[in-house]
Scaffold this active site. Structure first.
Site, PDB file in Angstrom:
ATOM      1  N   ARG A   1      -0.385  14.783  12.800  1.00 42.78           N
ATOM      2  CA  ARG A   1       0.449  14.302  11.683  1.00 42.78           C
ATOM      3  C   ARG A   1       0.774  15.540  10.833  1.00 42.78           C
ATOM      4  NH1 ARG A   1      -0.898   8.848  10.453  1.00 42.78           N
ATOM      5  NH2 ARG A   1       0.694   8.838   8.862  1.00 42.78           N
TER       6      ARG A   1
ATOM      7  N   LYS B   1       0.853  -1.212   0.000  1.00 43.41           N
ATOM      8  CA  LYS B   1       0.000   0.000   0.000  1.00 43.41           C
ATOM      9  C   LYS B   1       0.881   1.252   0.000  1.00 43.41           C
ATOM     10  CE  LYS B   1      -1.549   1.559   4.144  1.00 43.41           C
ATOM     11  NZ  LYS B   1      -1.312   2.978   4.471  1.00 43.41           N
ATOM     12  N   ASN B   2       1.913   1.266   0.853  1.00 40.02           N
ATOM     13  CA  ASN B   2       2.704   2.492   1.002  1.00 40.02           C
ATOM     14  C   ASN B   2       3.707   2.710  -0.124  1.00 40.02           C
ATOM     15  OD1 ASN B   2       1.201   2.920   3.235  1.00 40.02           O
ATOM     16  ND2 ASN B   2       2.801   2.432   4.717  1.00 40.02           N
TER      17      ASN B   2
ATOM     18  N   ASP C   1       5.178   0.658  12.141  1.00 39.43           N
ATOM     19  CA  ASP C   1       3.971  -0.014  11.640  1.00 39.43           C
ATOM     20  C   ASP C   1       3.886  -1.467  12.083  1.00 39.43           C
ATOM     21  OD1 ASP C   1       3.750   1.735   8.437  1.00 39.43           O
ATOM     22  OD2 ASP C   1       3.317   2.316  10.504  1.00 39.43           O
TER      23      ASP C   1
ATOM     24  N   ARG D   1      -8.463  -0.579   4.881  1.00 37.45           N
ATOM     25  CA  ARG D   1      -7.648   0.447   4.204  1.00 37.45           C
ATOM     26  C   ARG D   1      -6.317  -0.131   3.741  1.00 37.45           C
ATOM     27  NH1 ARG D   1      -6.427   5.680   7.258  1.00 37.45           N
ATOM     28  NH2 ARG D   1      -5.192   5.774   5.377  1.00 37.45           N
TER      29      ARG D   1
ATOM     30  N   CYS E   1      -4.694  12.045  13.219  1.00 37.57           N
ATOM     31  CA  CYS E   1      -5.242  10.691  13.120  1.00 37.57           C
ATOM     32  C   CYS E   1      -5.253  10.107  14.527  1.00 37.57           C
ATOM     33  CB  CYS E   1      -4.406   9.853  12.162  1.00 37.57           C
ATOM     34  SG  CYS E   1      -2.895   9.286  12.900  1.00 37.57           S
TER      35      CYS E   1
HETATM   36  C1  EPZ Z   1       4.327   6.983   6.414  1.00 37.15           C
HETATM   37  O1  EPZ Z   1       3.521   7.981   7.005  1.00 37.15           O
HETATM   38  C2  EPZ Z   1       3.443   5.742   6.340  1.00 37.15           C
HETATM   39  N1  EPZ Z   1       2.271   6.032   5.520  1.00 37.15           N
HETATM   40  C3  EPZ Z   1       2.993   5.349   7.750  1.00 37.15           C
HETATM   41  O2  EPZ Z   1       2.266   4.139   7.635  1.00 37.15           O
HETATM   42  C4  EPZ Z   1       4.218   5.102   8.608  1.00 37.15           C
HETATM   43  O3  EPZ Z   1       3.806   4.833   9.923  1.00 37.15           O
HETATM   44  C5  EPZ Z   1       5.135   6.337   8.589  1.00 37.15           C
HETATM   45  O4  EPZ Z   1       5.469   6.686   7.222  1.00 37.15           O
HETATM   46  C6  EPZ Z   1       6.432   6.116   9.359  1.00 37.15           C
HETATM   47  O5  EPZ Z   1       7.120   5.030   8.808  1.00 37.15           O
HETATM   48  C7  EPZ Z   1       2.399   5.973   4.170  1.00 37.15           C
HETATM   49  O6  EPZ Z   1       3.464   5.688   3.642  1.00 37.15           O
HETATM   50  C8  EPZ Z   1       1.166   6.258   3.368  1.00 37.15           C
HETATM   51  P1  EPZ Z   1       6.429  10.340   8.284  1.00 37.15           P
HETATM   52  P2  EPZ Z   1       4.036   9.527   6.970  1.00 37.15           P
HETATM   53  O7  EPZ Z   1       6.327  11.587   7.498  1.00 37.15           O
HETATM   54  O8  EPZ Z   1       4.756   9.766   5.708  1.00 37.15           O
HETATM   55  C9  EPZ Z   1       6.808  13.776  11.556  1.00 37.15           C
HETATM   56  C10 EPZ Z   1       0.464   2.697   7.873  1.00 37.15           C
HETATM   57  O9  EPZ Z   1       0.029   2.131   8.868  1.00 37.15           O
HETATM   58  N2  EPZ Z   1       6.542  14.722  10.456  1.00 37.15           N
HETATM   59  O10 EPZ Z   1       7.573   9.401   8.010  1.00 37.15           O
HETATM   60  O11 EPZ Z   1       2.889  10.389   7.324  1.00 37.15           O
HETATM   61  C11 EPZ Z   1       5.614  12.890  11.864  1.00 37.15           C
HETATM   62  O12 EPZ Z   1       4.729  13.554  12.754  1.00 37.15           O
HETATM   63  C12 EPZ Z   1       0.876   4.140   7.955  1.00 37.15           C
HETATM   64  O13 EPZ Z   1       0.623   2.168   6.746  1.00 37.15           O
HETATM   65  C13 EPZ Z   1       6.618  16.083  10.687  1.00 37.15           C
HETATM   66  O14 EPZ Z   1       6.903  16.516  11.802  1.00 37.15           O
HETATM   67  O15 EPZ Z   1       5.074   9.523   8.182  1.00 37.15           O
HETATM   68  C14 EPZ Z   1       6.244  11.672  12.491  1.00 37.15           C
HETATM   69  O16 EPZ Z   1       6.484  11.915  13.873  1.00 37.15           O
HETATM   70  C15 EPZ Z   1       0.573   4.727   9.339  1.00 37.15           C
HETATM   71  N3  EPZ Z   1       6.356  16.947   9.668  1.00 37.15           N
HETATM   72  C16 EPZ Z   1       7.579  11.560  11.751  1.00 37.15           C
HETATM   73  O17 EPZ Z   1       7.818  12.843  11.141  1.00 37.15           O
HETATM   74  C17 EPZ Z   1       6.044  16.506   8.394  1.00 37.15           C
HETATM   75  O18 EPZ Z   1       5.833  17.351   7.483  1.00 37.15           O
HETATM   76  C18 EPZ Z   1       7.566  10.501  10.651  1.00 37.15           C
HETATM   77  O19 EPZ Z   1       6.429  10.726   9.837  1.00 37.15           O
HETATM   78  C19 EPZ Z   1       5.975  15.108   8.177  1.00 37.15           C
HETATM   79  C20 EPZ Z   1       6.230  14.235   9.218  1.00 37.15           C
END
Ligand code: EPZ
Length: 419
Positions: free
Chosen positions: A122, A22-23, A306, A398, A117
């Site tokens: 997020r 999915k990701n 995850d 999802r 979420c």
């Molecule tokens: C991706 O989410 C995945 N989703 C998530 O999987 C996964 O948990 C996550 O990466 C971490 O591996 C998809 O790929 C669609 P991040 P993403 O940006 O991109 C902070 C699942 O279950 N951050 O790597 O949203 C954020 O708050 C889902 O499949 C900022 O501060 O995660 C977090 O603490 C859930 N500012 C950290 O970075 C930003 O602009 C990592 O988030 C972006 C992120």
């Protein structure tokens, strides 16, 4: 809302095939906005997020078709809108990936802010500051990100912390920016490498994907590679591996990419599992007791956030006390409170959960809250004494293809109850 009714006790036995990730498919579908001609994607999972992304792309004017199970075609030649509405974005945060490509294609875009979420805020500040650095002017108004740009230009971007989404989003957008873009402190997840593979097959000039520094030399038009096969879902593979071990069964997990789940396999072995590897298959069986673990989630190649909920479900019946520290989303413990209702002994303090193994769990009515928390509740239901009724399983739909069918084929007593 659909529910799952699970009767615990079955030891999972047999073989399961891992679906497409999915990701990985979500950013690649968004990146098709940057590609001339029809793109054919193979091994696409039938999960709700894919249908939501397809709905969003159609709203923008793209032709998106599911030809058969696993096979989709996308053609974004004629775009008619540059707005991603709240109704869609609130269902799927990955909608934000269309912002950069729309700016690149149409010089403007209006994308709803995704909001939070179940496991906390997020933010998307890295996404926005990266696009501003590329020359976009961005205003946040009435819950929307309103952006416009004359021409995107290559820049140097350094993230404060690793972000999968921001790396994917800015990587694909940079292929349209004039000149060179350097993404420092880039995410190294396999899904980032897959996106770069796809873009390079379309003619993009990218190097360093999978390392901390990615360089993109943008400005050339991208042409369809014809077809592209989506990589296997490493989190789905890990979820079935945990299910096999904690139910005391023996399961062959096929079509997995073992390099993508190296950390998960190592931790399962530490917990006492027997994991045999051969080419793209792992066979997971139970060596006896489940041993306690100390886990700290961190960016790839560390232990994936995850997989945290699924391991917690397993550790509720370990022979000792385990500790889980959430290094990515400090609030990602909603599943702990539902597991407590099933008899688990878990104390959550800030970003750390302490799990004292108990003899067994008991079935109970519980509530799913996010995709992986829901998977954890299903796993707990598989080993609990009695029946577990899980509500709001749309969270599961999802991201897990044919979840109850695959588990039933392994001998689980699980039924979907349509409400
Ligand atoms: C991706 O989410 C995945 N989703 C998530 O999987 C996964 O948990 C996550 O990466 C971490 O591996 C998809 O790929 C669609 P991040 P993403 O940006 O991109 C902070 C699942 O279950 N951050 O790597 O949203 C954020 O708050 C889902 O499949 C900022 O501060 O995660 C977090 O603490 C859930 N500012 C950290 O970075 C930003 O602009 C990592 O988030 C972006 C992120």
């Amino acid at each position: 809302m659909d529910k799952f009714l699970i009767k615990g006790g079955a030891r999972l036995k047999g073989e399961v095939r891992v679906s497409g990730a999915k990701n990985a498919v979500l950013p690649i579908m968004a990146a098709s906005l940057l590609v001339e001609g029809e793109v054919r994607l193979l091994n696409v999972p039938d999960v709700m997020d894919v249908f939501t992304m397809a709905e969003l792309l159609r709203l923008l004017g793209a032709k998106v078709e599911r030809l058969e199970k696993g096979v989709w075609t996308l053609d974004t030649s004629d775009l008619t809108s540059s707005t991603a509405p709240y109704e869609i974005v609130r269902k799927m945060r990955a909608s934000i990936y269309v912002l950069g490509p729309l700016l690149a294609r149409m010089g403007k875009a209006s994308v709803s802010l995704p909001g939070g979420c179940a496991f906390g805020p997020r933010p998307v500040d890295f996404h926005i500051s990266g696009l501003e650095a590329m020359g976009a002017s961005i205003k946040l108004e009435h819950g929307y990100i309103n952006a416009k740009v004359k021409k995107l230009k290559g820049v140097e971007i350094a993230f404060d912390r690793k972000s999968v989404g921001a790396t994917a989003h800015l990587l694909m957008t940079a292929t349209f920016a004039e000149g060179e873009t350097l993404i420092a402190n880039a995410a190294k997840e396999p899904e980032i490498v897959a996106l770069a593979d796809f873009l390079k097959l379309c003619g993009a000039d990218i190097e360093g994907e999978g390392t901390d520094e990615i360089i993109v030399r943008g400005g050339k038009a991208l042409r369809s590679p014809g077809e592209y096969r989506i990589i296997p879902d490493r989190i789905e593979a890990g979820t079935y591996a945990v299910a096999a071990f904690m139910t005391g069964g023996e399961v062959r997990i096929r079509e997995a990419c073992l390099d993508h789940i190296r950390t998960v396999i190592d931790r399962l072995r530490q917990a006492g599992a027997t994991v045999e590897e051969e080419d793209r298959t792992i066979t997971v069986s139970n060596g006896g007791k489940i041993l306690p673990l100390t886990i700290h989630t961190s960016p790839y190649p560390g232990f994936p956030t995850d997989m945290q909920a699924q391991f917690m479900a397993m550790l509720t019946v370990a022979d000792g006390t385990s500790i889980i520290k959430e290094g990515i989303y400090p609030d990602r413990f909603r599943h702990a409170f539902e597991l407590q209702r099933m008899g688990a002994d878990i104390k959550v303090e800030g970003d750390t959960a302490v799990i004292k193994g108990v003899k067994h769990l008991t079935g109970a009515p519980v509530m799913a809250s996010d995709l992986r928390a829901s998977a954890a509740l299903v796993l707990a239901g598989l080993i609990a004494r009695g029946e577990t009724l899980i509500d709001r399983i749309y969270h599961l739909d999802r991201g897990y293809e044919d979840f109850e069918k695959k588990l039933s084929s392994l001998g689980a007593d699980i039924r979907r109850i349509q409400d």
